[in-house]
Design an enzyme around this catalytic site. Structure first.
Site, short mmCIF file in Angstrom:
data_model
loop_
_atom_site.label_atom_id
_atom_site.label_comp_id
_atom_site.label_asym_id
_atom_site.label_seq_id
_atom_site.Cartn_x
_atom_site.Cartn_y
_atom_site.Cartn_z
N HIS A 87 0.84 -1.18 0.00
CA HIS A 87 0.00 0.00 0.00
C HIS A 87 0.88 1.24 0.00
O HIS A 87 1.93 1.24 0.64
CB HIS A 87 -0.91 0.01 1.24
CG HIS A 87 -2.04 0.97 1.12
ND1 HIS A 87 -1.90 2.29 1.44
CD2 HIS A 87 -3.30 0.80 0.67
CE1 HIS A 87 -3.05 2.90 1.21
NE2 HIS A 87 -3.92 2.02 0.74
N ASP A 113 -7.97 -5.30 0.20
CA ASP A 113 -8.45 -6.12 -0.91
C ASP A 113 -8.11 -7.59 -0.75
O ASP A 113 -8.75 -8.45 -1.36
CB ASP A 113 -7.87 -5.60 -2.24
CG ASP A 113 -8.41 -4.24 -2.57
OD1 ASP A 113 -9.61 -4.02 -2.33
OD2 ASP A 113 -7.64 -3.38 -3.02
#
Ligand code: ACO
Length: 428
Positions: A317, A374
């Site tokens: 991320h 996710d």
């Protein structure tokens, strides 16, 4: 006392430029370089905006080092599964949680605003069967702007509020319609007797006429409370995430004075990419590709190989270089659902093995690559019998409130300007 400024020296000329340092409530300080070009004739260079604060905001705070995410000051762990998603929408839009009566009124208003103009439903007829729901959802939200063009006066506080609430209410309806179009079944209307999240599941699963039959699998299952609660928490965990790629897109388009729903449609486009919200769909494809726990080391090696474009989807991320707090909440939810629903244990075993192998590997540790939201959302959505092509539309449903709240903040910011970066020209 030291001055609250930063001085930049051009070592070629010895010329100095002094800039104010701004402090927020929390987070890194910011150097205000707005006059830098005027002062120096130079631009700053920051592709991908890794060191750039593009706006001032009061909505969402992230501390990526300490795995912290807050909406309007509330830790995400205090909200997901503890307050309804609609209360969280109210919090994001109004800046505070609703009291009991406000919560009830808001819920009722959202139910009644969930219907769309008949003309919007007909738009779906123009798309081919099996069109990806992200494409038709984006197109339909773009088209929604044509139905509210004449009445939009942002100076009017009530209309401004209505414009925000309308899009939050209609987005699950449009997403469900995009899904029904993609599998070629007739459209149905929202059911105002059902809460936001239950209504979305109903619109995904019901036969025309609204009949629900417990035939098992497919679009005709009864809805269980545990499923509504899980999806509600998923919506909350996706509701906002400060200036990510899609929100930045919404703000950039909004800064040109484009219609709010056109700005939201551009956010949907940005979210679809596999480096952003589209990753949840890719995670499932990848877990199926890996197929078996015994294959995990091969794919971990591929992800580490610089000459191989393969990336472990659902890992890494831009902001969280430590654990993603949303992923932590989802992992808890996944474990709970595993007990309550019959989850595909083979897929879960592969997911667990990938997670374990990556977390123990120096490549991932050194780069701060942890499972992101996710990674878990795909497995949970599969347990809720949500088809894979609806994973990113579900992200859209959760995130729409964030986009429209950020759009509103932009509109109320007197310092806001059209988003117009410059470049380092190296062409002919
Ligand atoms: N698998 C393998 N290696 C990775 C991965 C991954 N998933 N993510 C990053 N890396 C490596 C890069 O190759 C790079 O290595 P290097 O330093 O040896 O060159 C290093 O980690 C840094 O990666 P960047 O791409 O520079 O990091 P950035 O912060 O720009 O990218 C991103 C973040 C786009 C999310 C990236 O981690 C990625 O592509 N992840 C997979 C897709 C994904 O899960 N996206 C969802 C993000 S969450 C969301 O949007 C809701």
């Amino acid at each position: 006392m030291a001055k609250n400024t930063m001085t930049l020296t051009d070592n070629r000329t010895g010329k100095e430029f002094e800039y104010n340092i701004m402090s927020g409530t929390r987070g890194p300080d910011v150097v205000d370089i707005r006059s830098f070009y005027k002062d120096s004739g130079m631009f700053t260079y920051d592709p991908g905006y890794t060191s750039t604060a593009s706006c001032e905001s009061k909505i969402t705070f992230i501390d990526g080092e300490n795995s912290e995410l807050r909406y309007r000051g509330y830790d995400i762990a205090e909200l997901a599964g503890k307050h309804s998603y609609l209360d969280v929408c109210y919090l994001l839009m109004r800046g505070r949680l609703p009291n009991k009566e406000e919560s009830k009124d808001f819920d009722l208003e959202i139910r009644h605003r969930s219907f769309v103009h008949e003309g919007l439903i007909r738009i779906f007829d123009a798309f081919p069967d099996h069109a990806h729901p992200m494409a038709t959802l984006g197109a339909a939200v773009m088209a929604l702007s044509t139905f509210y063009k004449e009445h939009l006066n942002l100076e009017d506080e009530d209309q401004f509020k209505e414009m925000r609430r309308r899009i939050v209410a209609k987005i699950p309806t449009i997403a469900a319609m995009a899904y029904r179009n993609s599998i070629g079944v007739p459209q149905i209307y929202p059911d105002v007797d059902r809460y936001f999240t239950e209504n979305f599941l109903y619109m995904m699963r019901a036969y025309p006429g609204g009949k629900m039959k417990n035939l098992g699998g497919g679009i005709n299952d009864e809805i269980r409370q545990v499923e509504v609660d899980a999806l509600d928490a998923i919506f909350t965990l996706h509701a906002d995430h400060e200036q990510n790629a899609s929100t930045t897109t919404v703000r950039a388009v909004g800064s040109t004075e484009a219609h709010p729903y056109v700005s939201i449609a551009s956010g949907i486009a940005a979210l679809w990419g596999s480096a952003h919200g589209g990753a949840n769909e890719k995670v499932m494809d990848q877990l199926k590709l890996i197929g078996d726990v015994k294959n995990v080391p091969t794919y971990i090696a591929k992800a580490k190989d610089r000459n191989d474009p393969f990336r472990l989807m659902g890992f890494g991320h831009r902001v969280y270089k430590n654990r993603d707090p949303r992923a932590e909440s989802l992992k808890g939810l996944q474990d709970q659902l595993r007990k309550e629903l019959n989850l595909d244990s083979k897929l879960l075993d592969v997911a667990a093995a990938v997670e374990e192998a990556a977390l123990a590997d120096d490549y991932f540790k050194d780069r701060g690559l942890y499972p992101n939201i996710d990674f878990y959302s795909g497995v949970i959505l599969t347990a809720l019998k949500i088809p894979v092509e609806m994973f990113t539309p579900i992200f859209v449903i959760g995130r729409t409130v964030g986009w429209i709240t950020q759009w509103s903040e932009l509109k109320q910011d007197p310092t806001a300007k059209i988003a117009r970066p410059r470049q380092l020209y190296t062409g002919k």
